[in-house]
Design a protein around this motif. Structure first.
Motif, short mmCIF file in Angstrom:
data_model
loop_
_atom_site.label_atom_id
_atom_site.label_comp_id
_atom_site.label_asym_id
_atom_site.label_seq_id
_atom_site.Cartn_x
_atom_site.Cartn_y
_atom_site.Cartn_z
N SER A 156 0.84 -1.20 0.00
CA SER A 156 0.00 0.00 0.00
C SER A 156 0.87 1.25 0.00
CB SER A 156 -0.91 0.02 1.23
OG SER A 156 -1.60 1.25 1.34
N ASN A 157 0.43 2.27 -0.73
CA ASN A 157 1.13 3.56 -0.72
C ASN A 157 0.44 4.58 0.18
OD1 ASN A 157 -1.15 3.94 -2.26
ND2 ASN A 157 -0.07 4.68 -4.09
N THR A 158 -0.61 4.18 0.87
CA THR A 158 -1.28 5.10 1.80
C THR A 158 -0.62 4.98 3.17
OG1 THR A 158 -2.98 3.44 2.25
CG2 THR A 158 -3.46 5.11 0.57
N VAL A 159 0.69 5.21 3.19
CA VAL A 159 1.49 5.12 4.40
C VAL A 159 2.40 6.34 4.47
CG1 VAL A 159 1.44 2.61 4.54
CG2 VAL A 159 3.25 3.73 3.25
N TYR A 160 2.77 6.69 5.69
CA TYR A 160 3.74 7.75 5.89
C TYR A 160 5.16 7.18 5.77
CZ TYR A 160 -0.32 10.25 7.67
OH TYR A 160 -1.55 10.83 7.79
N PRO A 161 6.16 8.02 5.57
CA PRO A 161 7.52 7.52 5.37
C PRO A 161 8.02 6.64 6.51
CG PRO A 161 7.41 9.82 4.71
CD PRO A 161 6.09 9.49 5.35
N ASN A 162 7.63 6.94 7.75
CA ASN A 162 8.16 6.14 8.86
C ASN A 162 7.67 4.70 8.82
OD1 ASN A 162 5.60 7.36 9.62
ND2 ASN A 162 5.92 6.45 11.64
N LEU A 163 6.41 4.48 8.43
CA LEU A 163 5.91 3.11 8.33
C LEU A 163 6.54 2.39 7.14
CD1 LEU A 163 4.14 0.83 9.28
CD2 LEU A 163 2.25 1.79 7.93
N MET A 164 6.72 3.09 6.03
CA MET A 164 7.39 2.46 4.88
C MET A 164 8.82 2.09 5.24
SD MET A 164 7.08 1.24 1.89
CE MET A 164 5.77 1.93 0.87
N SER A 192 11.07 5.15 1.29
CA SER A 192 11.22 6.03 2.46
C SER A 192 12.25 7.12 2.22
CB SER A 192 11.59 5.21 3.71
OG SER A 192 12.85 4.60 3.56
N ASP A 193 13.29 6.84 1.42
CA ASP A 193 14.26 7.89 1.07
C ASP A 193 13.54 9.04 0.37
OD1 ASP A 193 16.53 6.57 2.05
OD2 ASP A 193 16.86 5.52 0.16
N TYR A 194 12.69 8.67 -0.58
CA TYR A 194 11.93 9.69 -1.30
C TYR A 194 10.96 10.40 -0.37
CZ TYR A 194 8.63 11.70 -4.65
OH TYR A 194 7.82 12.57 -5.35
N GLY A 195 10.30 9.65 0.49
CA GLY A 195 9.35 10.26 1.41
C GLY A 195 10.00 11.23 2.39
N TYR A 196 11.14 10.86 2.94
CA TYR A 196 11.83 11.71 3.90
C TYR A 196 12.56 12.88 3.25
CZ TYR A 196 11.15 8.88 8.13
OH TYR A 196 10.62 8.25 9.23
N LYS A 206 0.66 14.03 4.78
CA LYS A 206 0.48 13.42 3.46
C LYS A 206 1.13 12.04 3.45
CE LYS A 206 -1.39 17.15 1.69
NZ LYS A 206 -2.85 17.18 1.42
N THR A 207 0.39 11.04 2.99
CA THR A 207 0.98 9.73 2.75
C THR A 207 1.71 9.75 1.41
OG1 THR A 207 -0.95 8.82 1.61
CG2 THR A 207 -0.91 8.66 4.03
N LEU A 208 2.46 8.70 1.12
CA LEU A 208 3.17 8.62 -0.16
C LEU A 208 2.21 8.66 -1.34
CD1 LEU A 208 5.90 5.97 0.72
CD2 LEU A 208 6.13 8.45 0.69
N TYR A 209 0.99 8.23 -1.11
CA TYR A 209 -0.05 8.31 -2.14
C TYR A 209 -0.31 9.76 -2.54
CZ TYR A 209 -4.80 8.12 -4.09
OH TYR A 209 -5.91 8.26 -4.89
N ASP A 210 -0.12 10.69 -1.60
CA ASP A 210 -0.45 12.10 -1.82
C ASP A 210 0.76 12.95 -2.18
OD1 ASP A 210 -3.26 11.89 -1.02
OD2 ASP A 210 -2.47 11.52 0.99
N TYR A 211 1.89 12.31 -2.53
CA TYR A 211 3.10 13.08 -2.78
C TYR A 211 3.10 13.79 -4.14
CZ TYR A 211 6.13 12.50 1.27
OH TYR A 211 6.70 12.62 2.51
#
Length: 295
Positions: A156-164, A192-196, A206-211
């Motif tokens: 799932s991509n509806t997660v925040y970077p810390n959970l990924m 998570s690299d991209y998310g952080y 914003k979750t990764l889905y919303d990036y």
């Protein structure tokens, strides 16, 4: 970032941090934009600098095996330990020579060589030339640290970077895929690299889905690199645990989704760690004055 959020790692984030560094140089005694490539520092992990190339080396399949060459179907296989992209990027001592690969595409980037490599569906190949974009010399190769890359997946991509980040270090994978980390030289960025890399004060809740949110994309320095300034999608390292053939990727608009491993329009941005024996001799990390390595 805090230990609770990110394992105590230190990362660069925001629109355009001072994380530019000269690397892959033809002449380390004279490090300039003419003799070196400009890479970006993702952060500091276990005392080692983690770098991502500042631009894509081209568009290639993550893996394009079909059922006749070891995949579960004709869309590729999301096992990094046998992926054809992994073999393209790394020296041969980190993978098994597979007769299904016909010795094509193996270590071309690492050895700054040219030849046939894999792209598109059903084992298709193209002419690949890394003589100007590959790892230039043995001096540079010796700087790249052997590193353990985690192969945990998520569905799932509806997660925040810390959970990924946690899932990447977990054991959730598609049936039959490896759960243990892979050791090698060169890989890709984690989701998570991209998310952080985003400024989480700006890209808030914003979750990764919303990036693909404009505030997130304008405050994430990695987005332009991974998407070629919005020109195409870009590959990430982590597999989609709900399938045997897809891996996580970044869409041209910044959205994090999954892509079939055999698709051809995804950019490749090598990621590696530098030996902890290296230091910085000068520079302030800005785009006009990148860090210079002391050799």
């Amino acid at each position: 970032t805090t230990t609770d959020l990110d394992g105590g790692n230190i990362r660069y984030y925001g629109a355009n941090p001072n994380n530019y560094i000269y690397f892959n140089c033809s002449d380390y005694s004279n490090q300039t934009s003419s003799t070196c490539e400009t890479w970006r520092i993702i952060g500091v992990f276990d005392g080692k600098l983690k770098l991502i190339r500042g631009s894509q080396i081209g568009k290639y399949s993550w893996d394009n095996k079909n059922k006749s060459t070891g995949a579960e179907n004709n869309y590729g296989k999301n096992d990094w330990t046998t992926a054809r992209l992994m073999k393209l990027l790394n020296p041969s001592n980190y993978y098994t020579i597979d007769s299904n690969d016909n010795n094509l595409g193996q270590s071309l980037y690492y050895n700054s060589a040219s030849g046939k490599c894999y792209r598109s569906s059903n084992n298709a190949t193209v002419n690949c030339d890394f003589t100007s974009t590959g790892i230039k010399n043995e001096e540079t190769r010796n700087m790249i640290a052997e590193t353990t890359y985690n192969l945990g997946g998520w569905n799932s991509n509806t997660v925040y970077p810390n959970l990924m980040y946690e899932k990447e270090r977990g054991t959730t994978v598609y049936t039959g895929k490896p759960t243990t980390p892979w050791t090698g030289k060169i890989a890709l960025a984690y989701p998570s690299d991209y998310g952080y890399a985003a400024d989480l004060n700006q890209c808030k809740d914003k979750t990764l889905y919303d990036y693909n949110n404009s505030t997130c994309t304008s405050n994430n320095w990695m987005k332009a690199i991974i998407t070629n300034n919005g020109g195409n999608f870009g590959w990430l390292l982590t597999p989609d645990s709900s399938s045997s053939y897809s891996a996580w990727c970044v869409y041209f608009n910044g959205y994090v989704g999954n892509c079939n491993a055999n698709v051809t329009n995804l950019g490749v941005m090598p990621v590696l760690y530098l030996s902890s024996k290296l230091g910085i001799e000068s520079g302030d990390g800005s785009s006009s004055n990148p860090y210079k390595l002391s050799i």
